[in-house]
Design a protein around this motif. Structure first.
Motif, PDB file in Angstrom:
ATOM      1  N   GLY A 260      37.575  33.973  46.076  1.00 15.02           N
ATOM      2  CA  GLY A 260      38.668  33.018  45.539  1.00 15.02           C
ATOM      3  C   GLY A 260      37.381  32.481  44.665  1.00 15.02           C
ATOM      4  O   GLY A 260      37.538  31.324  44.327  1.00 15.02           O
ATOM      5  N   ASP A 262      36.179  32.595  41.110  1.00 13.10           N
ATOM      6  CA  ASP A 262      35.926  33.597  40.014  1.00 13.10           C
ATOM      7  C   ASP A 262      35.516  34.844  39.027  1.00 13.10           C
ATOM      8  O   ASP A 262      33.835  33.791  39.187  1.00 13.10           O
ATOM      9  CB  ASP A 262      35.762  32.284  38.304  1.00 13.10           C
ATOM     10  CG  ASP A 262      36.471  32.814  37.075  1.00 13.10           C
ATOM     11  OD1 ASP A 262      36.335  33.566  36.418  1.00 13.10           O
ATOM     12  OD2 ASP A 262      37.131  32.121  36.084  1.00 13.10           O
ATOM     13  N   ASP A 274      29.797  28.876  49.136  1.00 15.81           N
ATOM     14  CA  ASP A 274      31.016  29.733  48.209  1.00 15.81           C
ATOM     15  C   ASP A 274      30.094  30.733  48.399  1.00 15.81           C
ATOM     16  O   ASP A 274      30.519  32.300  48.322  1.00 15.81           O
ATOM     17  CB  ASP A 274      30.452  29.093  46.973  1.00 15.81           C
ATOM     18  CG  ASP A 274      30.870  28.430  46.501  1.00 15.81           C
ATOM     19  OD1 ASP A 274      32.358  28.082  47.671  1.00 15.81           O
ATOM     20  OD2 ASP A 274      30.817  27.639  45.745  1.00 15.81           O
ATOM     21  N   ARG A 277      30.735  33.290  51.362  1.00 11.22           N
ATOM     22  CA  ARG A 277      31.866  33.515  51.436  1.00 11.22           C
ATOM     23  C   ARG A 277      32.488  34.515  50.587  1.00 11.22           C
ATOM     24  O   ARG A 277      33.307  35.891  50.977  1.00 11.22           O
ATOM     25  CB  ARG A 277      33.591  32.425  51.103  1.00 11.22           C
ATOM     26  CG  ARG A 277      33.684  30.753  51.149  1.00 11.22           C
ATOM     27  CD  ARG A 277      34.954  30.516  50.786  1.00 11.22           C
ATOM     28  NE  ARG A 277      35.150  30.996  48.965  1.00 11.22           N
ATOM     29  CZ  ARG A 277      34.861  29.559  48.336  1.00 11.22           C
ATOM     30  NH1 ARG A 277      33.649  28.878  49.374  1.00 11.22           N
ATOM     31  NH2 ARG A 277      34.936  29.800  47.425  1.00 11.22           N
TER      32      ARG A 277
END
Length: 291
Positions: A260, A262, A274, A277
């Motif tokens: 998820g 960019d 992040d 993830r």
């Protein structure tokens, strides 16, 4: 009662031991009792707390911690300083001597099994050149460490406590965030040290998180590898920066999309969650054709 060291006592001990402070070991000794009291107060340690001190040197902070009633485990790499510390404590607070244990070791290599008890707090004036590696090593090796207060170079303090999007946010920021929250709490004037350093200092506190990233199924070493890769070339997008880690830029892009994120994002824009993830997505992202 424990009597703290002042400028005259610091110089006297150094002369007695023929200690010449060296830049290599980052030896700048605190000689101001009020600064020691402030550090102990900000650290929030008291009677019964087991405190780990790294690099006690001539004993300024050690005496302050003992004076607050703490049990102190002092890790000192210099055998001369390690050998003198128990005597200094006995001379300036005999009752406190029984609450001090000196471990002659390199803090970057010390293991839990080397210590006589499980420390709950780290309080230390850390050599500037190894401050972050020492803190990360001790947090990894000693799960009992719940909090800490360390004195480091101001620039290092800023990096340790920086958040995503900041120009100084980087590897130390993310790796410390894996364990918990770090924040810069106070500046320390140069004049309280002997010899006077040519850099400014600051105090950084941290608290280990009781839950969060560290409790997840993401492997810490894998995550740290992603962090290292992401910041090795800060100006590159994550798709390019993680190409080596993922096996190719296309594979890195696929992992980022699955997470998820960019692919055009840069590492400095991500928080530790992040990065977690990304690691988790690496196991489920589809591989580009021909990969």
């Amino acid at each position: 009662m424990v009597e703290l060291l002042g400028p005259a006592e610091i110089r006297g001990l150094a002369a007695e031991l023929d200690v010449r402070p060296t830049k290599k070991l980052g030896q700048n000794f605190v000689h101001d009792p009020n600064t020691v009291r402030r550090i102990v107060e900000l650290a929030g340690v008291g009677a019964g707390d087991v405190v780990l001190e790294v690099g006690p040197g001539l004993g300024s902070l050690t005496l302050g911690l003992l004076g607050a009633g703490a049990e102190v485990i002092a890790v000192e790499i210099d055998p001369v300083l390690a050998g003198r510390l128990p005597t200094t404590v006995a001379e300036r607070g005999q009752e406190a001597a029984g609450r001090l244990t000196v471990v002659g070791a390199d803090a970057l290599r010390v293991k839990a099994a080397d210590l006589p008890a499980e420390p709950v707090a780290l309080v230390a004036n850390l050599p500037y050149n190894v401050a972050v590696p020492v803190v990360l090593h001790l947090l990894a090796e000693l799960p009992s460490l719940a909090r800490g207060l360390v004195m480091v170079q101001t620039e290092v303090a800023d990096r340790m406590a920086a958040g995503p999007g900041s120009r100084i946010y980087g590897v130390p920021s993310v790796k410390l965030a894996w364990y918990g929250r770090a924040r810069k709490v106070a500046a320390v004037p140069r004049a309280v040290f002997w010899p006077v350093p040519n850099v400014d200092s600051a105090l950084v506190s941290f608290e280990r998180a009781e839950s969060g990233v560290k409790e997840s199924t993401v492997d810490k070493e894998t995550l740290f590898g992603v962090v290292d890769a992401a910041f090795a070339q800060r100006r590159k997008t994550l798709r390019a920066a993680l190409a080596g880690w993922a096996g190719s830029a296309d594979r890195a892009g696929a992992v980022l999309v699955a997470a998820g994120i960019d692919p055009r994002t840069r590492g400095e824009q991500l928080d530790v969650g992040d990065f977690a993830r990304i690691v988790a997505a690496a196991g489920r992202a589809p591989r580009p054709s021909g990969a």
